[in-house]
Design an enzyme around this catalytic site. Structure first.
Site, PDB file in Angstrom:
ATOM      1  N   HIS A  10       0.871  -1.176   0.000  1.00 52.17           N
ATOM      2  CA  HIS A  10       0.000   0.000   0.000  1.00 52.17           C
ATOM      3  C   HIS A  10       0.911   1.230   0.000  1.00 52.17           C
ATOM      4  O   HIS A  10       1.607   1.488   0.979  1.00 52.17           O
ATOM      5  CB  HIS A  10      -0.906   0.010   1.232  1.00 52.17           C
ATOM      6  CG  HIS A  10      -1.824  -1.166   1.302  1.00 52.17           C
ATOM      7  ND1 HIS A  10      -3.106  -1.146   0.799  1.00 52.17           N
ATOM      8  CD2 HIS A  10      -1.637  -2.416   1.796  1.00 52.17           C
ATOM      9  CE1 HIS A  10      -3.674  -2.324   0.993  1.00 52.17           C
ATOM     10  NE2 HIS A  10      -2.802  -3.118   1.582  1.00 52.17           N
ATOM     11  N   HIS A  26      -9.275 -10.252  -1.204  1.00 52.37           N
ATOM     12  CA  HIS A  26      -9.188 -10.129   0.253  1.00 52.37           C
ATOM     13  C   HIS A  26     -10.367 -10.947   0.779  1.00 52.37           C
ATOM     14  O   HIS A  26     -11.486 -10.450   0.874  1.00 52.37           O
ATOM     15  CB  HIS A  26      -9.305  -8.667   0.680  1.00 52.37           C
ATOM     16  CG  HIS A  26      -9.304  -8.446   2.162  1.00 52.37           C
ATOM     17  ND1 HIS A  26      -8.320  -7.728   2.800  1.00 52.37           N
ATOM     18  CD2 HIS A  26     -10.156  -8.846   3.140  1.00 52.37           C
ATOM     19  CE1 HIS A  26      -8.569  -7.693   4.099  1.00 52.37           C
ATOM     20  NE2 HIS A  26      -9.682  -8.358   4.323  1.00 52.37           N
ATOM     21  N   ASP A  50       2.186  -7.080   2.422  1.00 55.56           N
ATOM     22  CA  ASP A  50       1.020  -6.286   2.819  1.00 55.56           C
ATOM     23  C   ASP A  50       1.473  -5.049   3.583  1.00 55.56           C
ATOM     24  O   ASP A  50       0.892  -4.669   4.604  1.00 55.56           O
ATOM     25  CB  ASP A  50       0.033  -7.116   3.650  1.00 55.56           C
ATOM     26  CG  ASP A  50      -1.321  -6.421   3.811  1.00 55.56           C
ATOM     27  OD1 ASP A  50      -1.561  -5.403   3.144  1.00 55.56           O
ATOM     28  OD2 ASP A  50      -2.148  -6.897   4.632  1.00 55.56           O
TER      29      ASP A  50
END
Length: 426
Positions: A63, A180, A306
């Site tokens: 991210h 997800h 992640d």
């Protein structure tokens, strides 16, 4: 410009290479891999004695927060952290502001990375417009703009019909649906793993079945549609078992696991450590064992971080309302190297999970040191011992549960198309 890397142990699973080989780089590409390459006419010689020379690491799940949340991270700081961790390519999730559901945002990410970044950035587009789980994005436009897959990451697509149609369209574009997998109704507001520790801490638990039930649905839809399903950050034994069985049936499924999910258990939450609040949550010791079993037998295809940076204000609050996520790009490699010490994976298998296989999963043209390939290279000192200091991380986010940990192994030099994007200070 010619660069010669010599005296290192070159490991490239894409060519089944593992041995003492020199690597010659010319004009940003690999031009020769052999023993005893002459240094004549070479501009720079890098002595890699005692080091591993591997294809640049590839992270399928980060991210970067850019655009919209640059106070948490941006493409510059995020790719700087990637390079420091040995990663030369990262696939970035679309939950920015605005979300990456159109070609303009995709092109912005790619262009900024090219102009200012320290790693290659491969955007992932949303599945649904606005990540609302209702109408699908223009997948063809996003693919043409440079997206490598589609995901509403952070938000599970709860409507099975919407996900089915997404898979059917994605299959037509030969692109993966990146899931997800988490059933919101079963999650029921849980903020950590459901079990004894949650009960003792007085926190609402998120049961393993919330993930496993969604994984099962997603696998069945992939089996129905023939689409490529990639399951993000699996955390439960049952998820591993479901994916293992699906692969045996011929379902087109790949999956990833994070270093924190094969390193930490729910015990890390004790003391209400908000940096151990992640989604999916840290699970039990048995689940950690299952992650290692899945890596060992090949059920789990890749290791991904992640990487989820947050501003201190997002974490410096009560556990129930703290943001989910931790920064992982700079600690992933040494945590993964523990798997070699524990004889879960060989070094070659580990590099495959961190570079070659991730590149193949998303069809990223990296993850190899074959002649003619772009010279994205990571030099690793597997014996370097160091202490994690959150304040010294390259990422703008400092939210790590590994602050103060003594780790072993690190990237000491990261080359992007033959040019240094990171060099560790001795």
């Amino acid at each position: 410009m010619k660069t010669l890397i010599r005296n290192g142990r070159l490991i490239d699973p894409s060519q089944q290479l593992d041995g003492q080989f020199d690597l010659l780089i010319e004009q940003g590409q690999v031009s020769q891999v052999a023993s005893g390459i002459a240094a004549e006419g070479v501009d720079e010689v890098i002595d890699a004695s005692g080091l591993l020379v591997v294809p640049g690491l590839v992270d399928l799940h980060v991210h970067l927060r850019d655009p919209g949340y640059e106070y948490k991270e941006d493409i510059v700081s995020g790719t700087r952290a990637a390079a420091a961790g040995g990663f030369t390519s990262v696939a970035c999730m679309p939950n920015t502001r605005p979300v990456n559901d159109c070609k303009a945002i995709t092109r912005y990410m790619i262009q900024k990375a090219k102009e200012e970044g320290f790693a290659n950035v491969y955007p992932i587009g949303t599945i649904s417009k606005g990540q609302k789980g209702e109408s699908l994005v223009e997948m063809g436009d996003l693919k043409n703009a440079g997206c490598v897959g589609f995901s509403d990451d952070g938000l599970n697509v709860q409507d099975g019909e919407v996900l089915r149609h997404a898979m059917e369209y994605a299959r037509g574009f030969d692109m993966p649906i990146i899931a997800h997998s988490e059933d919101d109704a079963l999650k029921a507001g849980g903020v950590m793993n459901e079990g004894r520790v949650a009960t003792e801490l007085g926190l609402v638990g998120n049961p393993w079945v919330a993930e496993a039930a969604s994984v099962a649905r997603d696998l069945l839809l992939a089996e129905l549609t023939g689409a490529h399903l990639h399951v993000c950050h699996i955390s439960t034994r049952r998820s591993v078992e479901l994916i293992r069985d699906a692969k045996k049936r011929g379902v087109r499924v790949t999956c990833e696991v994070t270093p924190h999910h094969f390193t930490l258990t729910e015990e890390a939450v004790r003391g209400y450590d908000v940096n151990a609040k992640v989604g999916p949550p840290l699970r039990t010791a048995d689940d950690v064992a299952a992650m290692k079993e899945g890596l060992k037998d090949g059920t789990i295809d890749a290791i991904a971080t992640d990487h989820a940076p947050h501003h201190i204000d997002d974490k410096n609050v009560e556990f129930n309302v703290a943001a989910y996520g931790l920064v992982g790009l700079e600690t992933a490699l040494p945590l993964a190297l523990r798997l070699v010490e524990e004889q879960v994976l060989s070094l070659s298998q580990l590099i495959d999970c961190l570079s070659c296989r991730p590149a193949r999963i998303f069809r990223i043209p990296r993850g190899s040191l074959q002649v003619g390939a772009v010279a994205d290279v990571t030099l690793i000192d597997p014996d370097l011992e160091w202490t994690v200091r959150a304040a010294q991380l390259q990422s703008r986010g400092k939210n790590t549960p590994f602050d103060g940990w003594q780790l072993k192994g690190a990237a000491v030099l990261t080359l992007l198309a033959g040019c240094a994007s990171y060099k560790r200070k001795v």
